[in-house]
Write a protein that holds these residues in place. Structure first.
Motif, short mmCIF file in Angstrom:
data_model
loop_
_atom_site.label_atom_id
_atom_site.label_comp_id
_atom_site.label_asym_id
_atom_site.label_seq_id
_atom_site.Cartn_x
_atom_site.Cartn_y
_atom_site.Cartn_z
N VAL A 11 0.86 -1.19 0.00
CA VAL A 11 0.00 0.00 0.00
C VAL A 11 0.89 1.23 0.00
CG1 VAL A 11 -1.70 1.32 1.32
CG2 VAL A 11 -1.87 -1.17 1.23
N LEU A 12 0.59 2.18 -0.87
CA LEU A 12 1.27 3.48 -0.85
C LEU A 12 0.23 4.55 -0.52
CD1 LEU A 12 3.32 3.32 -4.20
CD2 LEU A 12 4.08 2.64 -1.90
N ILE A 13 0.50 5.35 0.51
CA ILE A 13 -0.27 6.58 0.70
C ILE A 13 0.52 7.63 -0.07
CG2 ILE A 13 -1.27 8.22 2.32
CD1 ILE A 13 -1.20 5.99 4.44
N LYS A 14 -0.05 8.06 -1.18
CA LYS A 14 0.69 8.85 -2.16
C LYS A 14 0.93 10.28 -1.64
CE LYS A 14 -1.19 6.28 -6.10
NZ LYS A 14 -2.07 6.40 -7.27
N PRO A 15 1.74 11.06 -2.37
CA PRO A 15 2.08 12.41 -1.89
C PRO A 15 0.88 13.27 -1.50
CG PRO A 15 3.55 11.81 -3.66
CD PRO A 15 2.53 10.70 -3.57
N ASP A 16 -0.24 13.15 -2.20
CA ASP A 16 -1.41 13.96 -1.82
C ASP A 16 -1.98 13.50 -0.48
OD1 ASP A 16 -1.97 11.69 -3.40
OD2 ASP A 16 -3.97 12.40 -3.92
N GLY A 17 -1.94 12.19 -0.23
CA GLY A 17 -2.45 11.66 1.05
C GLY A 17 -1.61 12.15 2.22
N VAL A 18 -0.28 12.20 2.01
CA VAL A 18 0.60 12.71 3.07
C VAL A 18 0.41 14.21 3.24
CG1 VAL A 18 3.01 13.00 3.77
CG2 VAL A 18 2.28 10.85 2.70
N PRO A 103 -18.76 6.05 -2.00
CA PRO A 103 -18.60 6.66 -0.68
C PRO A 103 -18.36 5.54 0.36
CG PRO A 103 -20.53 7.55 -1.77
CD PRO A 103 -20.04 6.42 -2.63
N GLY A 104 -17.52 5.82 1.31
CA GLY A 104 -17.17 4.78 2.29
C GLY A 104 -15.83 4.15 1.98
N THR A 105 -15.43 4.21 0.70
CA THR A 105 -14.07 3.77 0.35
C THR A 105 -13.12 4.95 0.55
OG1 THR A 105 -14.23 4.38 -1.99
CG2 THR A 105 -15.00 2.17 -1.38
N ILE A 106 -11.83 4.65 0.60
CA ILE A 106 -10.85 5.73 0.85
C ILE A 106 -10.90 6.75 -0.29
CG2 ILE A 106 -8.38 6.22 1.05
CD1 ILE A 106 -8.22 3.34 2.43
N ARG A 107 -10.83 6.27 -1.53
CA ARG A 107 -10.88 7.23 -2.65
C ARG A 107 -12.25 7.88 -2.76
NH1 ARG A 107 -7.84 3.09 -6.64
NH2 ARG A 107 -5.69 3.75 -6.38
N GLY A 108 -13.28 7.12 -2.46
CA GLY A 108 -14.64 7.67 -2.53
C GLY A 108 -14.86 8.77 -1.51
N ASP A 109 -14.16 8.70 -0.41
CA ASP A 109 -14.34 9.72 0.64
C ASP A 109 -13.40 10.91 0.49
OD1 ASP A 109 -16.30 8.18 1.74
OD2 ASP A 109 -15.14 7.49 3.46
N TYR A 110 -12.23 10.69 -0.12
CA TYR A 110 -11.21 11.75 -0.09
C TYR A 110 -10.75 12.25 -1.44
CZ TYR A 110 -10.66 10.13 4.77
OH TYR A 110 -10.87 9.77 6.06
N SER A 111 -11.15 11.62 -2.54
CA SER A 111 -10.60 12.02 -3.85
C SER A 111 -11.72 12.34 -4.83
CB SER A 111 -9.76 10.86 -4.39
OG SER A 111 -9.56 10.98 -5.78
N THR A 112 -11.49 13.34 -5.67
CA THR A 112 -12.53 13.74 -6.64
C THR A 112 -12.17 13.35 -8.07
OG1 THR A 112 -11.52 15.90 -6.93
CG2 THR A 112 -13.25 15.73 -5.25
N GLY A 113 -11.02 12.73 -8.29
CA GLY A 113 -10.63 12.42 -9.67
C GLY A 113 -9.63 11.30 -9.74
N ILE A 114 -8.97 11.18 -10.91
CA ILE A 114 -8.05 10.06 -11.12
C ILE A 114 -6.60 10.48 -10.96
CG2 ILE A 114 -7.72 10.29 -13.64
CD1 ILE A 114 -8.32 7.16 -13.68
N ASP A 115 -6.32 11.78 -11.10
CA ASP A 115 -4.92 12.21 -11.05
C ASP A 115 -4.37 12.17 -9.62
OD1 ASP A 115 -4.76 12.66 -13.76
OD2 ASP A 115 -5.72 14.62 -13.57
N PHE A 116 -5.14 12.65 -8.68
CA PHE A 116 -4.74 12.61 -7.28
C PHE A 116 -5.71 11.69 -6.56
CE2 PHE A 116 -3.36 17.04 -8.50
CZ PHE A 116 -2.01 16.71 -8.61
N ASN A 117 -5.34 10.42 -6.48
CA ASN A 117 -6.28 9.45 -5.90
C ASN A 117 -5.78 8.83 -4.60
OD1 ASN A 117 -4.38 7.77 -7.00
ND2 ASN A 117 -5.80 6.55 -8.22
N LEU A 118 -4.82 9.52 -3.98
CA LEU A 118 -4.39 9.27 -2.59
C LEU A 118 -3.64 7.99 -2.27
CD1 LEU A 118 -7.46 10.86 -1.72
CD2 LEU A 118 -5.97 10.85 0.25
N ILE A 119 -3.95 6.92 -2.98
CA ILE A 119 -3.48 5.63 -2.49
C ILE A 119 -3.29 4.65 -3.64
CG2 ILE A 119 -5.89 4.94 -1.97
CD1 ILE A 119 -4.64 3.58 0.60
#
Ligand code: CMP
Length: 152
Positions: A11-18, A103-119
């Motif tokens: 698992v990577l928490i990507k730069p946007d997640g950090v 919603p309820g998933t990590i990307r569903g809760d915190y990301s609005t697109g594909i470029d910065f998808n957190l993880i």
């Protein structure tokens, strides 16, 4: 009781997640589910390792921007272990595009697109076996028991 297996996934928490301070909340999801973090580091990914990690995407239109993004600032790399970890982590992470992730998933809760998808999470055992050694030596992956292991 059923034994807890030791299937591992990267698992990577990507730069946007950090940068968005979501590290604690994201790790909690894996811990709450009953999975175990067995290796973890905060690191700035260098270009050669990023190229190895995303070799499968070489030549795709988003490849260059993906490499720029993943190497732009620190990320958190983890090995997550437990029963069906690959499938479960992918479900917790959600669809690649945050706009489509439930919603309820990590990307569903915190990301609005594909470029910065957190993880990022390995999509198969084969991928996990390829990806984990890019980030961790075997001796950096630790063994310990969760106190609630008999209930997972
Ligand atoms: P990840 O799960 O890390 O795998 C490849 C990454 O490429 C993906 O998450 C996104 O961050 C990024 N990406 C950007 N555009 C696309 C796209 N069109 N399809 C798939 N992945 C993309």
């Amino acid at each position: 009781m059923a034994a807890v297996d030791s299937l591992r996934t990267l698992v990577l928490i990507k730069p946007d997640g950090v940068a968005r301070s979501k590290v604690g909340q994201i790790i909690s999801r894996f811990e709450d589910k009953g999975l175990k973090v067995v290796a973890m580091k905060l690191m700035r990914l260098d270009r050669p390792r990023a190229e190895r990690h995303y070799a499968v995407h070489k030549g795709k239109p988003f490849y260059d921007s993906l490499l720029n993004y993943i190497t732009s600032s620190p990320l958190v790399a983890m090995v997550v272990e437990g029963n069906n970890s690959i499938e479960i982590v992918r479900k917790l992470v959600g669809a690649t595009n945050g706009a489509k992730a439930e919603p309820g998933t990590i990307r569903g809760d915190y990301s609005t697109g594909i470029d910065f998808n957190l993880i990022h999470a390995s999509d198969s055992e084969e991928s996990a076996n390829y990806e984990i050694p890019i980030f961790f030596e075997e001796k950096e992956i630790l063994s310990y028991e969760r106190a609630d292991k008999d209930w997972l």
